[in-house]
Motif scaffolding. Structure first.
Motif, PDB file in Angstrom:
ATOM      1  N   LYS A 173       0.813  -1.208   0.000  1.00 38.08           N
ATOM      2  CA  LYS A 173       0.000   0.000   0.000  1.00 38.08           C
ATOM      3  C   LYS A 173       0.855   1.271   0.000  1.00 38.08           C
ATOM      4  N   CYS A 174       2.034   1.207   0.632  1.00 37.47           N
ATOM      5  CA  CYS A 174       2.896   2.396   0.623  1.00 37.47           C
ATOM      6  C   CYS A 174       4.339   1.953   0.814  1.00 37.47           C
ATOM      7  N   LEU A 175       5.240   2.919   0.838  1.00 37.78           N
ATOM      8  CA  LEU A 175       6.673   2.606   0.927  1.00 37.78           C
ATOM      9  C   LEU A 175       7.090   2.093   2.300  1.00 37.78           C
ATOM     10  N   LEU A 176       6.205   2.255   3.314  1.00 35.58           N
ATOM     11  CA  LEU A 176       6.579   1.849   4.660  1.00 35.58           C
ATOM     12  C   LEU A 176       5.938   0.543   5.116  1.00 35.58           C
ATOM     13  N   CYS A 177       4.941   0.062   4.416  1.00 35.19           N
ATOM     14  CA  CYS A 177       4.247  -1.146   4.863  1.00 35.19           C
ATOM     15  C   CYS A 177       5.228  -2.313   5.031  1.00 35.19           C
ATOM     16  N   PRO A 178       4.986  -3.192   6.023  1.00 32.81           N
ATOM     17  CA  PRO A 178       5.890  -4.338   6.200  1.00 32.81           C
ATOM     18  C   PRO A 178       5.948  -5.236   4.964  1.00 32.81           C
ATOM     19  N   GLU A 227       0.438  -1.918  11.048  1.00 33.27           N
ATOM     20  CA  GLU A 227      -0.783  -1.616  10.311  1.00 33.27           C
ATOM     21  C   GLU A 227      -0.601  -0.372   9.434  1.00 33.27           C
ATOM     22  N   HIS A 228      -1.113  -0.417   8.225  1.00 36.52           N
ATOM     23  CA  HIS A 228      -1.122   0.753   7.353  1.00 36.52           C
ATOM     24  C   HIS A 228      -2.251   1.670   7.802  1.00 36.52           C
ATOM     25  N   ARG A 229      -1.910   2.697   8.555  1.00 40.46           N
ATOM     26  CA  ARG A 229      -2.921   3.633   9.062  1.00 40.46           C
ATOM     27  C   ARG A 229      -2.268   5.010   9.106  1.00 40.46           C
ATOM     28  N   ASP A 268       0.412   8.750   5.235  1.00 34.74           N
ATOM     29  CA  ASP A 268      -0.611   7.696   5.295  1.00 34.74           C
ATOM     30  C   ASP A 268      -0.136   6.421   5.993  1.00 34.74           C
ATOM     31  N   HIS A 269       1.090   6.439   6.525  1.00 36.76           N
ATOM     32  CA  HIS A 269       1.520   5.293   7.338  1.00 36.76           C
ATOM     33  C   HIS A 269       2.194   5.821   8.605  1.00 36.76           C
ATOM     34  N   ASP A 270       1.657   5.379   9.742  1.00 34.54           N
ATOM     35  CA  ASP A 270       2.132   5.834  11.048  1.00 34.54           C
ATOM     36  C   ASP A 270       3.623   5.502  11.209  1.00 34.54           C
TER      37      ASP A 270
HETATM   38 ZN   LIG Z   1       1.762   1.533   4.558  1.00 31.57          ZN
END
Ligand SMILES: [Zn+2]
Length: 492
Positions: A173-178, A227-229, A268-270
């Protein structure tokens, strides 16, 4: 076509590199070689090739071979191909996480984070080799020495990346998601084959620690939620930071304000950013201080209005810092155009000896007709040097400036040395450069001219920080900041 014995030398060089760097053991030699051979469809090993000592030379050679033979990996740009090959040499996420935890328990967090940094650099997940091309200098100001970097290490964008559709439903979902760990990349999303993430617990919740691929400072790490939040500055922010500092007391940890204009590039990612680095703000001293029981509050001498809190007791710090953040988020100050709906903070925590220290940089993202980009935002006259938001890292006094500056300054350098100012069409620095030439004259030595440019760039950065301050650093502005601090102290 590359000779089979040369191909075998490339493979041997990579296997030797992996073992030497501690990515694998001697017993892994054949498995690693076969993994590379199988993945790229290489010919059977042949002896008699040259000795290749540099792993990047081996990777470049294999890239050429993949292109020549029409292997799909041959289409990858160099940066992505490097990540893909290094992914074959990178230990599993499980074994790295176990080793990380083992070193923490056995030797402590300093050794564990050093080990992780060394491995992340060896696998090219952290591009220390590219970061060494960045330019770095310091500029002395009334607020101490500001740090400037011109980032020349970010790779040119692949045209396929630019053309990739942004659907918002992408995986990851984004560059930081696991889900980035071990991800093979795709147009519009970087190659992460060689990327691993370390689980840590913050305030009873699972988070991950990784190093940033683009090294803005030493051991630049990112700590992100499973979590993607969306990012949020709320009641759990301070406990999470303090929990991190208890586990990694040699690192700082900070959060961007969670609002557009004043926040970072990923909202968009904590996540937090941290690392083992001393930023200019750390040396800032107090203009005024207040004692509130075991907590000391200070108005900092800093270009952006900042409240520093110091406490030995963790619970006191947790309660006070959370309360001060909430106070700011519900604070209106009409005489300075501050409306609470737009208030947020950049928060930075660190341990100093056995005390906790937290800096709350007050932010506000209001816009107006006069300032559609933001009232407390960089003025357009400085955009030729710095256009992007002032985020956490910059609020701490480290400028991350675009790589284009390195070449764009050449005409100015020559003019300071004594040549006529001759600039390309639409050169964005013209007005600024004219002012500089008037101020400094010409006939400088190369060294002097370079020094002048570096200093003047630093002063533009300082002005950019001042632009973003919610209270100006003058008598009236200081009174405004002090009034807020006193109101926050009353609520505590
Ligand atoms: Zn994410």
């Amino acid at each position: 076509m590359i000779e089979p014995e040369v191909i075998s030398s490339y493979v041997k060089a990579l296997v030797d590199y992996g073992i030497k760097e501690g990515l694998a053991e001697e017993i892994d030699r054949w498995v690693l070689a076969n993994t590379i051979i199988g993945s790229l469809g290489l010919p059977d090993p042949a002896s008699g090739g040259p000795v290749i000592e540099n792993e990047m030379e081996a990777i470049k050679g294999l890239h050429l071979y993949a292109m020549d033979t029409g292997h799909p990996w041959g289409d990858l740009p160099e940066e992505k191909f490097t990540g893909r090959i290094m992914g074959l040499l990178t230990p599993s996420n499980g074994s790295m996480a176990r080793e990380f935890r083992y070193i923490i328990d056995d030797k402590g967090p300093i050794e564990a984070t050093q080990w992780l940094y060394r491995i992340s650099a060896a696998t090219k997940d952290v591009r220390l080799d590219l970061a060494s091309k960045d330019l770095r200098w310091t500029v002395s100001t009334d607020y101490g020495d500001l740090q400037i970097t011109v980032n020349r290490s970010k790779p040119e964008k692949d045209p396929k990346d630019i053309a990739a559709p942004k659907t918002g439903k992408s995986y990851p979902k984004c560059l930081l998601c696991p889900e980035n760990a071990g991800f093979w990349g795709k147009p519009g999303h970087p190659e992460r084959s060689n990327h691993r993430i370390m689980p840590i617990s913050l305030d009873g919740e699972e988070w991950f620690l990784q190093y940033s691929p683009y090294v803005y400072y030493h051991q630049h790490c990112i700590v992100f939620s499973r979590e993607h939040r969306p990012m949020a500055i709320g009641p759990r922010t301070v406990p999470r930071i303090l929990d991190f500092l208890d586990q990694f007391p040699h690192f700082f940890l900070g959060s961007n304000a969670a609002l557009p204009i004043v926040g970072g590039s990923i909202l968009d990612h904590d996540h937090f950013q941290g690392g083992n680095w001393s930023f200019p703000i750390q040396s800032a001293s107090a203009r005024k201080s207040w004692d509130k029981g075991s907590v000391v509050a200070e108005a900092l001498i800093w270009p952006m209005a900042t409240l520093r809190l110091r406490a030995r007791d963790r619970q006191d710090m947790e309660r006070f810092a959370t309360s001060a953040i909430e106070s700011w988020k519900s604070y209106d100050d009409p005489s300075w155009g501050i409306e609470k709906e737009h208030n947020s903070v950049s928060v930075i925590g660190r341990k100093v000896k056995d005390s906790y220290e937290m800096d709350l940089v007050l932010r506000n993202n209001r816009t107006s007709e006069e300032y559609p980009d933001g009232i407390f935002h960089i003025r357009p006259s400085r955009h030729h040097i710095k256009k992007e938001n002032i985020g956490l890292i910059e609020a701490m006094g480290l400028a991350v400036l675009p790589g284009r500056l390195a070449t764009e300054m050449e005409p100015l350098l020559e003019a300071l040395v004594g040549k006529r100012l001759s600039v390309p069409e639409n050169w964005p620095h013209l007005e600024w450069a004219k002012g500089l030439l008037e101020k400094h004259g010409n006939g400088k030595s190369q060294e002097e001219a370079k020094g002048i440019i570096e200093r003047e760039i630093g002063l533009v950065f300082l002005d950019a920080l001042r632009d973003c301050s919610v209270y100006p650093d003058d008598k009236n502005g200081q009174d405004g900041l002090d009034s807020f601090i006193e109101s926050a102290l009353r609520k505590f």
